[in-house]
Design a protein around this motif. Sequence first.
Motif, PDB file in Angstrom:
ATOM      1  N   LEU A 127       0.792  -1.116   0.012  1.00 20.75           N
ATOM      2  CA  LEU A 127      -0.033  -0.114  -0.013  1.00 20.75           C
ATOM      3  C   LEU A 127       0.858   1.272   0.114  1.00 20.75           C
ATOM      4  O   LEU A 127       0.529   2.031  -0.683  1.00 20.75           O
ATOM      5  CB  LEU A 127      -1.000   0.033   1.476  1.00 20.75           C
ATOM      6  CG  LEU A 127      -1.967   0.957   1.252  1.00 20.75           C
ATOM      7  CD1 LEU A 127      -2.955   1.179   0.076  1.00 20.75           C
ATOM      8  CD2 LEU A 127      -2.706   1.259   2.505  1.00 20.75           C
ATOM      9  N   PHE A 128       2.018   1.166   0.751  1.00 19.94           N
ATOM     10  CA  PHE A 128       3.002   2.304   0.953  1.00 19.94           C
ATOM     11  C   PHE A 128       3.332   2.513  -0.689  1.00 19.94           C
ATOM     12  O   PHE A 128       3.429   4.057  -1.105  1.00 19.94           O
ATOM     13  CB  PHE A 128       3.884   2.107   1.707  1.00 19.94           C
ATOM     14  CG  PHE A 128       4.950   3.105   1.983  1.00 19.94           C
ATOM     15  CD1 PHE A 128       4.752   4.376   2.892  1.00 19.94           C
ATOM     16  CD2 PHE A 128       6.136   3.435   1.073  1.00 19.94           C
ATOM     17  CE1 PHE A 128       5.636   5.167   3.055  1.00 19.94           C
ATOM     18  CE2 PHE A 128       6.991   4.432   1.075  1.00 19.94           C
ATOM     19  CZ  PHE A 128       6.521   5.307   2.316  1.00 19.94           C
ATOM     20  N   VAL A 129       3.979   1.630  -1.230  1.00 18.01           N
ATOM     21  CA  VAL A 129       4.286   1.640  -2.453  1.00 18.01           C
ATOM     22  C   VAL A 129       3.422   2.195  -3.587  1.00 18.01           C
ATOM     23  O   VAL A 129       3.684   3.201  -4.493  1.00 18.01           O
ATOM     24  CB  VAL A 129       4.914   0.324  -3.132  1.00 18.01           C
ATOM     25  CG1 VAL A 129       5.348   0.331  -4.554  1.00 18.01           C
ATOM     26  CG2 VAL A 129       6.197  -0.205  -2.236  1.00 18.01           C
ATOM     27  N   MET A 130       2.309   1.783  -3.598  1.00 11.58           N
ATOM     28  CA  MET A 130       1.237   2.230  -4.673  1.00 11.58           C
ATOM     29  C   MET A 130       0.751   3.637  -4.111  1.00 11.58           C
ATOM     30  O   MET A 130       0.625   4.487  -5.128  1.00 11.58           O
ATOM     31  CB  MET A 130      -0.086   1.567  -4.285  1.00 11.58           C
ATOM     32  CG  MET A 130      -0.116   0.137  -4.934  1.00 11.58           C
ATOM     33  SD  MET A 130      -1.597  -0.760  -4.930  1.00 11.58           S
ATOM     34  CE  MET A 130      -1.803  -1.165  -3.007  1.00 11.58           C
ATOM     35  N   SER A 155      13.625  -2.127   2.913  1.00  7.36           N
ATOM     36  CA  SER A 155      14.523  -2.945   1.761  1.00  7.36           C
ATOM     37  C   SER A 155      13.240  -3.300   0.931  1.00  7.36           C
ATOM     38  O   SER A 155      13.568  -3.223  -0.399  1.00  7.36           O
ATOM     39  CB  SER A 155      15.350  -3.812   2.321  1.00  7.36           C
ATOM     40  OG  SER A 155      14.871  -4.837   3.034  1.00  7.36           O
ATOM     41  N   ARG A 156      12.168  -3.945   1.249  1.00  5.41           N
ATOM     42  CA  ARG A 156      11.373  -4.481   0.467  1.00  5.41           C
ATOM     43  C   ARG A 156      10.416  -3.371  -0.243  1.00  5.41           C
ATOM     44  O   ARG A 156      10.377  -3.380  -1.527  1.00  5.41           O
ATOM     45  CB  ARG A 156      10.202  -5.369   1.233  1.00  5.41           C
ATOM     46  CG  ARG A 156       8.854  -5.828   0.201  1.00  5.41           C
ATOM     47  CD  ARG A 156       7.670  -6.252   0.850  1.00  5.41           C
ATOM     48  NE  ARG A 156       8.264  -7.610   1.590  1.00  5.41           N
ATOM     49  CZ  ARG A 156       7.660  -8.181   2.301  1.00  5.41           C
ATOM     50  NH1 ARG A 156       6.420  -7.712   3.055  1.00  5.41           N
ATOM     51  NH2 ARG A 156       7.857  -9.171   3.160  1.00  5.41           N
ATOM     52  N   ILE A 157      10.026  -2.336   0.281  1.00  6.75           N
ATOM     53  CA  ILE A 157       9.682  -1.156  -0.101  1.00  6.75           C
ATOM     54  C   ILE A 157      10.468  -0.672  -1.187  1.00  6.75           C
ATOM     55  O   ILE A 157      10.035  -0.379  -2.359  1.00  6.75           O
ATOM     56  CB  ILE A 157       9.315   0.003   0.678  1.00  6.75           C
ATOM     57  CG1 ILE A 157       8.253  -0.372   1.600  1.00  6.75           C
ATOM     58  CG2 ILE A 157       8.886   1.176   0.157  1.00  6.75           C
ATOM     59  CD1 ILE A 157       7.805   0.377   2.858  1.00  6.75           C
ATOM     60  N   LEU A 158      11.709  -0.459  -1.079  1.00  6.46           N
ATOM     61  CA  LEU A 158      12.965  -0.166  -2.100  1.00  6.46           C
ATOM     62  C   LEU A 158      13.125  -0.840  -3.261  1.00  6.46           C
ATOM     63  O   LEU A 158      13.003  -0.436  -4.445  1.00  6.46           O
ATOM     64  CB  LEU A 158      14.189   0.224  -1.443  1.00  6.46           C
ATOM     65  CG  LEU A 158      15.192   0.845  -2.445  1.00  6.46           C
ATOM     66  CD1 LEU A 158      14.605   2.354  -2.588  1.00  6.46           C
ATOM     67  CD2 LEU A 158      16.432   1.051  -1.664  1.00  6.46           C
ATOM     68  N   LYS A 176      11.260  10.580  -2.458  1.00  5.08           N
ATOM     69  CA  LYS A 176      10.023  10.937  -2.186  1.00  5.08           C
ATOM     70  C   LYS A 176       9.478   9.985  -0.978  1.00  5.08           C
ATOM     71  O   LYS A 176       9.488   9.984   0.400  1.00  5.08           O
ATOM     72  CB  LYS A 176       8.917  11.301  -2.999  1.00  5.08           C
ATOM     73  CG  LYS A 176       7.836  11.672  -2.163  1.00  5.08           C
ATOM     74  CD  LYS A 176       7.956  13.112  -1.708  1.00  5.08           C
ATOM     75  CE  LYS A 176       6.601  13.464  -0.976  1.00  5.08           C
ATOM     76  NZ  LYS A 176       6.813  14.873  -0.307  1.00  5.08           N
ATOM     77  N   GLY A 177       9.456   8.617  -1.516  1.00  4.46           N
ATOM     78  CA  GLY A 177       9.139   7.497  -0.373  1.00  4.46           C
ATOM     79  C   GLY A 177      10.183   7.351   0.592  1.00  4.46           C
ATOM     80  O   GLY A 177       9.766   7.183   1.868  1.00  4.46           O
ATOM     81  N   MET A 178      11.512   7.126   0.228  1.00  2.00           N
ATOM     82  CA  MET A 178      12.627   7.160   1.137  1.00  2.00           C
ATOM     83  C   MET A 178      12.511   8.320   2.121  1.00  2.00           C
ATOM     84  O   MET A 178      12.765   8.121   3.356  1.00  2.00           O
ATOM     85  CB  MET A 178      13.895   7.076   0.718  1.00  2.00           C
ATOM     86  CG  MET A 178      13.995   5.729  -0.224  1.00  2.00           C
ATOM     87  SD  MET A 178      13.824   4.373   0.589  1.00  2.00           S
ATOM     88  CE  MET A 178      12.283   3.767   0.191  1.00  2.00           C
TER      89      MET A 178
END
Length: 185
Positions: A127-130, A155-158, A176-178
């Motif tokens: 959800l964070f990635v989307m 690490s999974r998100i990246l 931006k996500g990081m």
Amino acid sequence: MNALFEAAKEVCDFMQEQRWKYCIIGGLAVFRWGELRTTLDVDLSLFTGFGKEESYVDALLAHFPKRIPDAREHALKYRVLLVNTSNGKPVDIGLAGFSFEKTMIKRATLFQFEEGIILPTCSAEDLFVMKVFAAREKDFHDAAGIAIRQRLNRSRILRLLRPLCEMKETPELVEKGMQILERYK
């Protein structure tokens, strides 16, 4: 019973009967993983792959009323089917085909929204990635809420976000996500 939860259950029950692969995304998933906020519709991701979308769309339109006159054509062009449930609540069904989406649906877990309403939602990381990938201000706010409330696997998100942003040619979204993750660790 919350009418939106009831609508989500109605669509999920139909998809379950068809033995389709799907999960809740969007505002209802934020309800599980992030900060509570108002949402007016149900968002789902349905894995159709590429080339078989018509059979899924036709089955859904035979069961649920369309929200726009050219719903079938819209779905096949933009990969989002817009329907209503029996209680009149709007549902956006994304026609998933990419490996990220397939894996996201496989990783989905059940969540009890209220008594008798147990539905599959995407993971907090997915959800964070989307949300970061969607790149709207409200999505960044949702991503921050998820980062505040959940212990996320960075690490999974990246690993998930980087190839999506490369495909979209928006590497700045990875940064931006990081930044969001760093701000709320």
